[in-house]
Motif scaffolding. Sequence first.
Motif, PDB file in Angstrom:
ATOM      1  N   TRP A  40      17.959  40.784 -13.989  1.00  0.00           N
ATOM      2  CA  TRP A  40      17.943  42.111 -14.600  1.00  0.00           C
ATOM      3  C   TRP A  40      16.560  42.374 -15.185  1.00  0.00           C
ATOM      4  N   GLY A  41      16.305  43.648 -15.484  1.00  0.00           N
ATOM      5  CA  GLY A  41      15.037  44.027 -16.085  1.00  0.00           C
ATOM      6  C   GLY A  41      15.281  44.858 -17.336  1.00  0.00           C
ATOM      7  N   ARG A  42      14.205  45.217 -17.997  1.00  0.00           N
ATOM      8  CA  ARG A  42      14.336  46.034 -19.210  1.00  0.00           C
ATOM      9  C   ARG A  42      13.181  47.032 -19.253  1.00  0.00           C
ATOM     10  N   ALA A  43      13.546  48.306 -19.313  1.00  0.00           N
ATOM     11  CA  ALA A  43      12.558  49.367 -19.480  1.00  0.00           C
ATOM     12  C   ALA A  43      12.307  49.537 -20.970  1.00  0.00           C
ATOM     13  N   VAL A  44      11.071  49.344 -21.394  1.00  0.00           N
ATOM     14  CA  VAL A  44      10.692  49.424 -22.806  1.00  0.00           C
ATOM     15  C   VAL A  44       9.704  50.570 -22.968  1.00  0.00           C
ATOM     16  N   LEU A  45      10.066  51.566 -23.789  1.00  0.00           N
ATOM     17  CA  LEU A  45       9.204  52.714 -24.037  1.00  0.00           C
ATOM     18  C   LEU A  45       8.838  52.757 -25.511  1.00  0.00           C
ATOM     19  N   ASP A  46       7.550  52.788 -25.783  1.00  0.00           N
ATOM     20  CA  ASP A  46       7.051  52.979 -27.140  1.00  0.00           C
ATOM     21  C   ASP A  46       6.559  54.415 -27.250  1.00  0.00           C
ATOM     22  N   ILE A  47       7.319  55.239 -27.948  1.00  0.00           N
ATOM     23  CA  ILE A  47       7.058  56.676 -28.038  1.00  0.00           C
ATOM     24  C   ILE A  47       6.292  56.970 -29.327  1.00  0.00           C
TER      25      ILE A  47
ATOM     26  N   GLU B  78      24.045  53.632 -11.870  1.00  0.00           N
ATOM     27  CA  GLU B  78      24.145  52.354 -11.159  1.00  0.00           C
ATOM     28  C   GLU B  78      22.999  51.408 -11.501  1.00  0.00           C
ATOM     29  N   LEU B  79      21.902  51.987 -12.011  1.00  0.00           N
ATOM     30  CA  LEU B  79      20.738  51.176 -12.321  1.00  0.00           C
ATOM     31  C   LEU B  79      20.673  50.774 -13.790  1.00  0.00           C
ATOM     32  N   VAL B  80      21.483  51.396 -14.624  1.00  0.00           N
ATOM     33  CA  VAL B  80      21.500  51.079 -16.054  1.00  0.00           C
ATOM     34  C   VAL B  80      22.674  50.154 -16.310  1.00  0.00           C
ATOM     35  N   LEU B  81      22.387  48.940 -16.787  1.00  0.00           N
ATOM     36  CA  LEU B  81      23.412  47.912 -16.918  1.00  0.00           C
ATOM     37  C   LEU B  81      24.088  47.906 -18.280  1.00  0.00           C
ATOM     38  N   GLU B  82      23.404  48.392 -19.298  1.00  0.00           N
ATOM     39  CA  GLU B  82      23.981  48.409 -20.641  1.00  0.00           C
ATOM     40  C   GLU B  82      23.645  49.725 -21.328  1.00  0.00           C
ATOM     41  N   GLU B  83      24.324  49.980 -22.408  1.00  0.00           N
ATOM     42  CA  GLU B  83      24.060  51.201 -23.166  1.00  0.00           C
ATOM     43  C   GLU B  83      22.649  51.143 -23.754  1.00  0.00           C
ATOM     44  N   PRO B  84      21.879  52.218 -23.603  1.00  0.00           N
ATOM     45  CA  PRO B  84      20.510  52.221 -24.148  1.00  0.00           C
ATOM     46  C   PRO B  84      20.525  52.016 -25.660  1.00  0.00           C
TER      47      PRO B  84
ATOM     48  N   LYS C 166      18.412  48.292 -20.487  1.00  0.00           N
ATOM     49  CA  LYS C 166      18.569  47.173 -19.564  1.00  0.00           C
ATOM     50  C   LYS C 166      18.889  47.720 -18.187  1.00  0.00           C
ATOM     51  N   THR C 167      18.101  47.298 -17.190  1.00  0.00           N
ATOM     52  CA  THR C 167      18.195  47.894 -15.861  1.00  0.00           C
ATOM     53  C   THR C 167      18.462  46.841 -14.792  1.00  0.00           C
ATOM     54  N   ALA C 168      18.740  47.353 -13.609  1.00  0.00           N
ATOM     55  CA  ALA C 168      18.840  46.475 -12.443  1.00  0.00           C
ATOM     56  C   ALA C 168      17.486  45.836 -12.182  1.00  0.00           C
ATOM     57  N   PRO C 169      17.447  44.657 -11.562  1.00  0.00           N
ATOM     58  CA  PRO C 169      16.169  43.972 -11.348  1.00  0.00           C
ATOM     59  C   PRO C 169      15.206  44.798 -10.515  1.00  0.00           C
ATOM     60  N   GLY C 170      13.966  44.881 -11.021  1.00  0.00           N
ATOM     61  CA  GLY C 170      12.924  45.585 -10.299  1.00  0.00           C
ATOM     62  C   GLY C 170      12.956  47.090 -10.454  1.00  0.00           C
ATOM     63  N   LYS C 171      13.885  47.634 -11.233  1.00  0.00           N
ATOM     64  CA  LYS C 171      14.024  49.085 -11.374  1.00  0.00           C
ATOM     65  C   LYS C 171      13.543  49.600 -12.726  1.00  0.00           C
ATOM     66  N   GLN C 172      12.970  48.698 -13.544  1.00  0.00           N
ATOM     67  CA  GLN C 172      12.581  49.131 -14.882  1.00  0.00           C
ATOM     68  C   GLN C 172      11.469  50.177 -14.863  1.00  0.00           C
ATOM     69  N   ALA C 173      10.555  50.104 -13.893  1.00  0.00           N
ATOM     70  CA  ALA C 173       9.458  51.072 -13.842  1.00  0.00           C
ATOM     71  C   ALA C 173       9.974  52.476 -13.522  1.00  0.00           C
ATOM     72  N   SER C 174      10.850  52.584 -12.523  1.00  0.00           N
ATOM     73  CA  SER C 174      11.373  53.907 -12.158  1.00  0.00           C
ATOM     74  C   SER C 174      12.252  54.476 -13.263  1.00  0.00           C
TER      75      SER C 174
END
Length: 338
Positions: A240-247, A277-283, A303-311
């Motif tokens: 799995w991956g993780r998209a991390v945004l610092d706003i 389908e690409l988001v595995l857990e609640e943000p 938390k995202t599907a593997p390799g999908k954190q960038a999109s």
Amino acid sequence: MPLAQTALAVGSALPWQQDGTPEKACGTPDPSVSCRLVWNVSHSERFTSFFKTWLDTPLNTFFWIVVTLVIALVLRSMAHRTITKITLRMAEGTMSERIRERTRTSFEGSPALLNQRRAQRARTLGSVLRSIASILIMGTAAFSVLGELGLNLAPILASASVIGVAVGFGAQSIVRDFLAGLFMLLEDQYGVGDFIDVGTAKGTVEAVTLRVTRMRDVDGIVWYVPNGEIKKVGNESQNWGRAVLDIPVDIHEDTERVKGILQTTAEEMAADADWKELVLEEPAVWGVQSLAGDAVIVRVVIKTAPGKQASVARELRERVKKAFDEAGVSVATPGASA
């Protein structure tokens, strides 16, 4: 009349038949099976002695060489079939449910990609294991044949050891690449389709062999990295991956209000049919990450599907921008002074 008596009766009529024993004719108290057989058939001391002197040892040696090679070939064939059967089961995904449960991840990913990766690992491991089995079995058979021929194996082994050490020093980088590649495949550190960072290069893996890994970066450049040169690897596509945004928002903004907007925006995206389908857990909004000049950095993670954190991160940035525009929230530049 019994067969043995018939043979004796026929043998007694032969002109060259002589009285004696196979031990006397063969000249040894423990004659070989072939020498004893020749005596039993011919009952001739001269012919038996001739056979013992000139033919017995070569024929026995040839016989045991043939037996050794046949056994070695049968064992190699059995080993190859077993290895091929196991690797095919790996490639086709027909391993037992117990093993499957051990290796199951939270996100299985694309079936086509997983099958391609599994098939590649199976082919590579099968080729390596078959080569190792052939070397061990045929090497043992070769030394047995040399020993049967009466050669002194000690000097040969000593010479082979010296040559092996010399080759090892001269080709230690290649040996290191092969060993690293073998352990990489056994441990499934990465495979075809994974997006990895090896320090010197970063990109999508296109091919993996025991010696080198081929990968393509975002600019389309193909990199060939020897496996022995990879000291550490970061795999962005495993499990799995993780998209991390610092706003960054203006320091005067209400952080609780900003956190609520980010949480709502991320949850709406997670519920979208194109992205759920690409988001595995609640943000989750982790809150204020840091203060930078006139900006407050608020972090939101998905938390995202593997390799999908960038999109996922790109889509979330667009949605956050629209949500901030609608709510009148000002985005700040980190580090800017008043």
